[in-house]
Design a protein around this motif. Structure first.
Motif, mmCIF file in Angstrom:
data_model
loop_
_atom_site.group_PDB
_atom_site.id
_atom_site.type_symbol
_atom_site.label_atom_id
_atom_site.label_comp_id
_atom_site.label_asym_id
_atom_site.label_seq_id
_atom_site.Cartn_x
_atom_site.Cartn_y
_atom_site.Cartn_z
ATOM 1 N N ASN A 195 -0.829 -10.026 2.249
ATOM 2 C CA ASN A 195 0.324 -9.170 2.550
ATOM 3 C C ASN A 195 1.466 -10.010 3.118
ATOM 4 O O ASN A 195 2.340 -9.504 3.792
ATOM 5 C CB ASN A 195 -0.046 -8.025 3.492
ATOM 6 N N MET A 220 1.665 -12.025 5.495
ATOM 7 C CA MET A 220 1.786 -12.068 6.949
ATOM 8 C C MET A 220 2.003 -13.496 7.421
ATOM 9 O O MET A 220 2.557 -13.728 8.483
ATOM 10 C CB MET A 220 0.500 -11.493 7.569
ATOM 11 N N ASP A 265 8.755 -5.931 2.474
ATOM 12 C CA ASP A 265 8.459 -4.699 3.209
ATOM 13 C C ASP A 265 7.734 -3.687 2.324
ATOM 14 O O ASP A 265 6.791 -3.029 2.751
ATOM 15 C CB ASP A 265 9.756 -4.091 3.753
ATOM 16 N N ARG A 304 4.181 -4.839 1.841
ATOM 17 C CA ARG A 304 3.316 -4.591 3.000
ATOM 18 C C ARG A 304 3.004 -3.110 3.147
ATOM 19 O O ARG A 304 1.996 -2.741 3.737
ATOM 20 C CB ARG A 304 3.982 -5.123 4.273
ATOM 21 N N LYS A 305 3.878 -2.280 2.638
ATOM 22 C CA LYS A 305 3.599 -0.849 2.668
ATOM 23 C C LYS A 305 2.412 -0.554 1.753
ATOM 24 O O LYS A 305 1.593 0.311 2.027
ATOM 25 C CB LYS A 305 4.840 -0.089 2.210
ATOM 26 N N GLY A 347 4.554 4.454 10.502
ATOM 27 C CA GLY A 347 4.714 3.924 9.156
ATOM 28 C C GLY A 347 5.478 4.870 8.247
ATOM 29 O O GLY A 347 6.262 4.450 7.405
ATOM 30 N N VAL A 361 9.283 4.652 9.414
ATOM 31 C CA VAL A 361 10.032 3.450 9.021
ATOM 32 C C VAL A 361 10.219 3.393 7.508
ATOM 33 O O VAL A 361 11.168 2.784 7.026
ATOM 34 C CB VAL A 361 9.367 2.141 9.517
ATOM 35 N N ASN A 362 9.331 4.038 6.770
ATOM 36 C CA ASN A 362 9.498 4.053 5.321
ATOM 37 C C ASN A 362 10.212 5.308 4.830
ATOM 38 O O ASN A 362 10.283 5.551 3.631
ATOM 39 C CB ASN A 362 8.138 3.926 4.636
#
Lengths: 394, 250
Positions: free
Chosen positions: B50, B52, B80, B83-84, B107, B110-111
């Motif tokens: 992902n 990271m 982003d 990672r979602k 989550g 933010v999305n």
């Protein structure tokens, strides 16, 4: 042996902690003790009494009215007391005192007062007994300075004769205005820089910027004041087309610059202490860098950030030298584009000229107490805010 | 087609060669476990998936990593969004200093997913999926820090599930938990398998044997062996694997 040394060190630390605490408490006690006498002091200058003709019905005259009478702003008794329509005649005993002996002086003053219906006389209070023996003379009762007049008064004229005016409202408001505007300027800027340093700046940039900013905190305030006086004052004067450039705004800008390093350093430390796990959790959910900053980092560092702002306010409110140098020191109701005077500047400027133990001296100490209470209230508020945030876990 | 495909991956932390020519494929809706001694690169590999590792300065990657057939390290990939789609659960429970509800809703917020109603339903759904709903349904507005360690970790799993990822990465999710909490997490992994592809890094070989379909054994940055879990534990192909799973080192 090792145990004994450890015990001794422990005792030394405990002792020094206690000494520090006691010293601080003693300083506070001293502050309050020195100011304590103020509200028992008479309105009229020490060593004098005010006398009027016995036919005058007036009993008390407030401090503000005394000042107006002796400045000839009030010219008729009807403005002070009802039912006595007589023109006010001012009388000082100094002239007579120089030409006569004590007893003669006494008689002369008595005569003068008894024979002039509209008189108000400021008389030396030798042995507290003097004109009392004369018929036709009335000594006005001694008023003491009222807390109401002190804290809500709008005139600060500590050397006015015969009744000095101690209205601290202009000073308190001046302090609050200058600090408030300073913090209004410094907070967004400081937090912005803190965010940049902690979240956005490359480590190379940060390694240069942070020590530089910390260096700013070490510059003596008189240097900031000097800079303000020489550079900022003319700029403000020209930009806003003012008569004088030494204004509340000038002071606020310099104070904001001075508070910035504190705000930046403390806020940045708080933000950087956000655990990496917290940032990663946010990013792993698909949050952007910015979302992570304002939804995770800033809330996490909120108590540190508010501590930063409070420290900044503390610095701004208590700052003396800059205020003294660039705000113009006019003790009147504060306006942003006019000279103002702050509490610390007043104390610094006047304490040297105030006779020790006198009314003026006491008034300055009460001002110091007021300043102390203001800053204490601010830190307690901040403490409560950050505690509440912690308890809620928000 | 495998949902995750790694092709000849090399990874460096400045000078340190952390992953050496790693290639593997992970099937959809399977549980894959990575085992190996500390510092073998298994977590590094997991965090590649992902991106990271992007957060760590001075790293370098070579090779290709495909998720759903797309190179996640290609130019123009929105990290982003990636990672979602790929959720992550960390070694230590790391709930936000917010309420239980807000942790799960984070989550979604933010999305920008859905309205109030939608968020409330999804929070409930996620908590149920993470087997935490019954324990927290009456205290949604309490701080997440009021929960026990095991509950916090399930909260973190629910938080990851709320955005409906395709893949769930778990970095030693039970290593900080007691045996009972660990068992709950393992049950949960078993349940989640039907809907998610799960990749789990673990120190605990029994755990890998219990929960996973296939297992990869890492050592010193190399993927020594990658095969069906049963085969790996009963009849490993390599001697190093044999030594490790029988506890001769590591």
């Amino acid at each position: 042996m090792k145990k004994i040394i450890e015990k001794a060190i422990e005792k030394i630390f405990a002792f020094s902690g206690m000494v520090t605490t006691v010293t601080i408490l003693l300083i506070i006690a001293f502050l309050f003790k020195e100011g304590a006498g103020l509200f028992n002091s008479p309105v009229v200058e020490k060593g004098y009494v005010l006398c009027v003709n016995a036919n005058n019905p007036v009993e008390h005259i407030s401090s503000a009215d005394i000042k107006k009478i002796f400045n000839s702003v009030i010219e008729d008794w009807s403005e002070v007391t009802s039912g006595f329509d007589e023109k006010i005649e001012l009388f000082y005993d100094e002239k007579i005192l120089n030409n006569y002996g004590k007893d003669e002086w006494r008689a002369k003053i008595g005569e003068k007062i008894a024979s002039t219906p509209g008189i108000i006389a400021l008389v030396h209070d030798y042995e507290k007994s003097l004109p009392k023996n004369f018929e036709g003379v009335k000594i006005l009762e001694e008023n003491t300075i009222l807390p109401k007049d002190f804290f809500l008064g709008f005139e600060w004229l500590p050397t006015s004769k015969p009744a000095p005016q101690f209205g601290v409202m202009p000073l308190i408001l001046g302090t609050l205005l200058v600090s408030f505007v300073a913090i209004l300027l410094a907070t967004p800027l400081g937090i912005g820089v803190a965010i940049y340093l902690s979240e956005l700046a490359q480590s190379r940039v940060r390694d240069i910027l942070k020590p530089t900013i910390e260096l700013l905190a070490g510059i003596p305030s008189v240097v900031y004041g000097f800079f303000g006086l020489v550079v900022l004052v003319p700029i403000i004067q020209k930009t806003f087309n003012l008569n004088v450039g030494e204004t509340a705004l000038t002071g606020s800008i310099i104070l904001a610059i001075m508070a910035l390093p504190t705000i930046i350093t403390v806020a940045e430390d708080a933000m950087r202490s956000t655990p990496r796990a917290m940032r990663e959790a946010s990013l792993a959910l698909g949050a952007t860098h910015w979302q992570t900053i304002y939804k995770v980092v800033i809330p996490y560092a909120a108590s540190g950030i508010s501590a930063a702002v409070v420290l900044g306010i503390g610095r701004a409110i208590g700052e003396t030298m800059v205020a003294l140098m660039v705000t113009g020191n006019a003790a009147r109701l504060p306006k942003l584009f006019e000279p103002v005077r702050t509490i610390p500047a007043t104390i610094a400027a006047e304490l040297g000229e105030a006779p020790g133990g006198g009314v003026h001296y006491q008034a300055l100490f009460v001002l110091g107490c007021a300043l102390f209470l203001i800053t204490m209230a601010i830190s307690i508020t901040a403490e409560l805010i950050s505690k509440r945030q912690h308890n809620k876990g928000l | 087609m495998d949902i995750i495909e790694a092709k000849n991956i090399d990874f460096y932390y400045s000078d340190f060669h952390a992953l050496k020519n790693v290639s593997l494929g992970i099937a959809k809706n399977s549980v894959t476990a990575f085992i190996g001694p500390s510092g073998c690169g298994k977590s590094t590999f997991l965090r590649l998936l992902n991106r990271m590792n992007d957060l760590i300065p001075d790293t370098k990657l070579a090779g290709k990593c495909l998720v759903n057939g797309e190179d996640i390290y290609a130019k123009g990939v929105d990290v982003d969004t990636l990672r979602k789609k790929i959720g992550m659960v960390f070694q230590k429970p790391n709930p936000f200093p917010k309420t239980i509800f807000e942790n799960i809703a984070y989550g979604l917020r933010v999305n920008r997913m859905g309205n109030k109603e939608f968020i409330r339903n999804r929070v409930e759904e996620s908590l149920k999926a993470a087997a935490l709903w019954d324990e927290v349904k009456d205290k949604m507005n309490r701080s997440a820090y009021d929960l026990s360690g095991g509950q916090q970790q399930r909260l973190c799993i629910a938080r990851a599930l709320a955005v409906k990822p395709d893949i769930l990465l778990m970095d030693e999710p039970a290593s900080a938990l007691d045996p009972i909490s660990t068992a709950k997490i393992e049950d949960l992994i078993f349940d989640l398998k039907t809907q998610y592809t799960i990749v789990i890094v673990t120190h605990n070989m029994q755990q890998a044997a219990r929960v996973s379909d296939s297992t990869g054994f890492f050592m010193l940055g190399e993927l020594i062996e990658f095969s069906d879990t049963k085969k790996m534990f009963l009849n490993p192909a390599k001697e190093q694997t044999q030594n490790y799973i029988t506890g001769r080192f590591g």
